[in-house]
Design a protein around this motif. Sequence first.
Motif, PDB file in Angstrom:
ATOM      1  N   LEU A  74      39.973  49.923  37.145  1.00 40.99           N
ATOM      2  CA  LEU A  74      40.325  48.726  37.917  1.00 40.99           C
ATOM      3  C   LEU A  74      41.450  47.963  37.225  1.00 40.99           C
ATOM      4  CD1 LEU A  74      36.825  47.288  38.958  1.00 40.99           C
ATOM      5  CD2 LEU A  74      38.465  48.520  40.395  1.00 40.99           C
ATOM      6  N   ILE A  80      37.376  49.871  33.279  1.00 38.07           N
ATOM      7  CA  ILE A  80      36.277  49.915  34.251  1.00 38.07           C
ATOM      8  C   ILE A  80      36.599  51.053  35.222  1.00 38.07           C
ATOM      9  CG2 ILE A  80      34.990  48.624  35.995  1.00 38.07           C
ATOM     10  CD1 ILE A  80      35.970  46.052  34.394  1.00 38.07           C
ATOM     11  N   CYS A  93      29.835  49.370  38.059  1.00 39.51           N
ATOM     12  CA  CYS A  93      29.461  47.947  38.008  1.00 39.51           C
ATOM     13  C   CYS A  93      28.021  47.761  38.483  1.00 39.51           C
ATOM     14  CB  CYS A  93      30.372  47.117  38.896  1.00 39.51           C
ATOM     15  SG  CYS A  93      32.131  47.317  38.525  1.00 39.51           S
ATOM     16  N   PHE A 141      39.084  41.436  40.447  1.00 42.14           N
ATOM     17  CA  PHE A 141      38.136  40.985  41.460  1.00 42.14           C
ATOM     18  C   PHE A 141      37.168  39.909  40.955  1.00 42.14           C
ATOM     19  CE2 PHE A 141      38.990  45.413  42.983  1.00 42.14           C
ATOM     20  CZ  PHE A 141      39.708  45.029  44.108  1.00 42.14           C
ATOM     21  N   LEU A 142      37.343  39.485  39.721  1.00 44.67           N
ATOM     22  CA  LEU A 142      36.445  38.450  39.191  1.00 44.67           C
ATOM     23  C   LEU A 142      36.926  37.070  39.645  1.00 44.67           C
ATOM     24  CD1 LEU A 142      34.033  37.784  37.297  1.00 44.67           C
ATOM     25  CD2 LEU A 142      35.727  37.470  35.480  1.00 44.67           C
ATOM     26  N   ILE A 158      33.796  41.029  45.261  1.00 43.84           N
ATOM     27  CA  ILE A 158      33.625  42.182  46.174  1.00 43.84           C
ATOM     28  C   ILE A 158      32.256  42.818  45.916  1.00 43.84           C
ATOM     29  CG2 ILE A 158      36.072  42.728  46.490  1.00 43.84           C
ATOM     30  CD1 ILE A 158      35.429  45.050  44.327  1.00 43.84           C
ATOM     31  N   ARG A 200      31.687  46.771  45.179  1.00 45.43           N
ATOM     32  CA  ARG A 200      32.049  47.013  43.773  1.00 45.43           C
ATOM     33  C   ARG A 200      31.794  48.469  43.388  1.00 45.43           C
ATOM     34  NH1 ARG A 200      26.966  45.462  44.019  1.00 45.43           N
ATOM     35  NH2 ARG A 200      25.481  45.570  42.281  1.00 45.43           N
ATOM     36  N   PRO A 201      32.534  48.966  42.391  1.00 45.81           N
ATOM     37  CA  PRO A 201      32.354  50.364  41.974  1.00 45.81           C
ATOM     38  C   PRO A 201      30.950  50.662  41.452  1.00 45.81           C
ATOM     39  CG  PRO A 201      34.404  49.498  41.097  1.00 45.81           C
ATOM     40  CD  PRO A 201      33.657  48.331  41.688  1.00 45.81           C
ATOM     41  N   CYS A 261      33.006  42.313  32.882  1.00 46.20           N
ATOM     42  CA  CYS A 261      34.124  42.453  33.822  1.00 46.20           C
ATOM     43  C   CYS A 261      35.465  42.312  33.112  1.00 46.20           C
ATOM     44  CB  CYS A 261      34.000  41.418  34.941  1.00 46.20           C
ATOM     45  SG  CYS A 261      32.435  41.548  35.827  1.00 46.20           S
ATOM     46  N   CYS A 297      38.908  41.845  35.165  1.00 45.36           N
ATOM     47  CA  CYS A 297      39.041  42.579  36.435  1.00 45.36           C
ATOM     48  C   CYS A 297      39.661  41.667  37.493  1.00 45.36           C
ATOM     49  CB  CYS A 297      37.655  43.037  36.883  1.00 45.36           C
ATOM     50  SG  CYS A 297      37.647  43.743  38.542  1.00 45.36           S
ATOM     51  N   CYS A 334      31.590  38.329  40.875  1.00 45.06           N
ATOM     52  CA  CYS A 334      32.349  39.373  41.555  1.00 45.06           C
ATOM     53  C   CYS A 334      32.669  38.939  42.991  1.00 45.06           C
ATOM     54  CB  CYS A 334      31.528  40.664  41.573  1.00 45.06           C
ATOM     55  SG  CYS A 334      32.400  42.040  42.337  1.00 45.06           S
TER      56      CYS A 334
HETATM   57  S1  SF4 Z   1      31.493  43.628  39.068  1.00 47.55           S
HETATM   58 FE1  SF4 Z   1      33.237  43.059  40.365  1.00 47.55          FE
HETATM   59  S2  SF4 Z   1      34.478  41.669  39.108  1.00 47.55           S
HETATM   60 FE2  SF4 Z   1      33.110  42.807  37.718  1.00 47.55          FE
HETATM   61  S3  SF4 Z   1      34.266  44.588  37.050  1.00 47.55           S
HETATM   62 FE3  SF4 Z   1      33.078  45.206  38.819  1.00 47.55          FE
HETATM   63  S4  SF4 Z   1      34.461  44.888  40.566  1.00 47.55           S
HETATM   64 FE4  SF4 Z   1      35.289  43.749  38.851  1.00 47.55          FE
END
Ligand code: SF4
Length: 127
Positions: free
Chosen positions: A61, A24, A93, A75-76, A85, A89-90, A19, A73, A83
Amino acid sequence: MPKRLATFFSCSNCPAFCCTYDQIETTEADIRRLARHFGLTEQVARRRFTKPVEGGALRVLRHRRDEVFGSACRFLDPERRQCTIYDARPRICRSYPGTPRCGFYDFLMSERRSQDDPEHVPSFRRG
Ligand code: SF4
Ligand code: SF4
């Protein structure tokens, strides 16, 4: 029933190394999913959560400061190293690493072994 491949990494024993990767990649479907998750328009989600790279050919991201790796990221969760989300998540990921071995994890294990410290870069911040 399809046979499950053995894997040689454990995300729960890792500080979310993947992450922290600076590119990403996101797709339009990922941005739509993020927009739905946060109740935003796609335009706002695209701008708020992603940024263009390679002259706009890709959107990745956005990061924010991370005490362990310098940047990660946005969102971490910086404490739990998970994560925030997960369901939104994309795609990249979801599929990473896509092989039985994870290069980041191999590197981390090698560092922990060479330093004789299983807590080197802990997977969960304590204190
Ligand atoms: S898993 Fe979640 S925290 Fe990790 S890069 Fe993907 S969106 Fe970001
Ligand atoms: S770097 Fe590898 S082991 Fe660590 S969280 Fe990502 S996929 Fe899992």
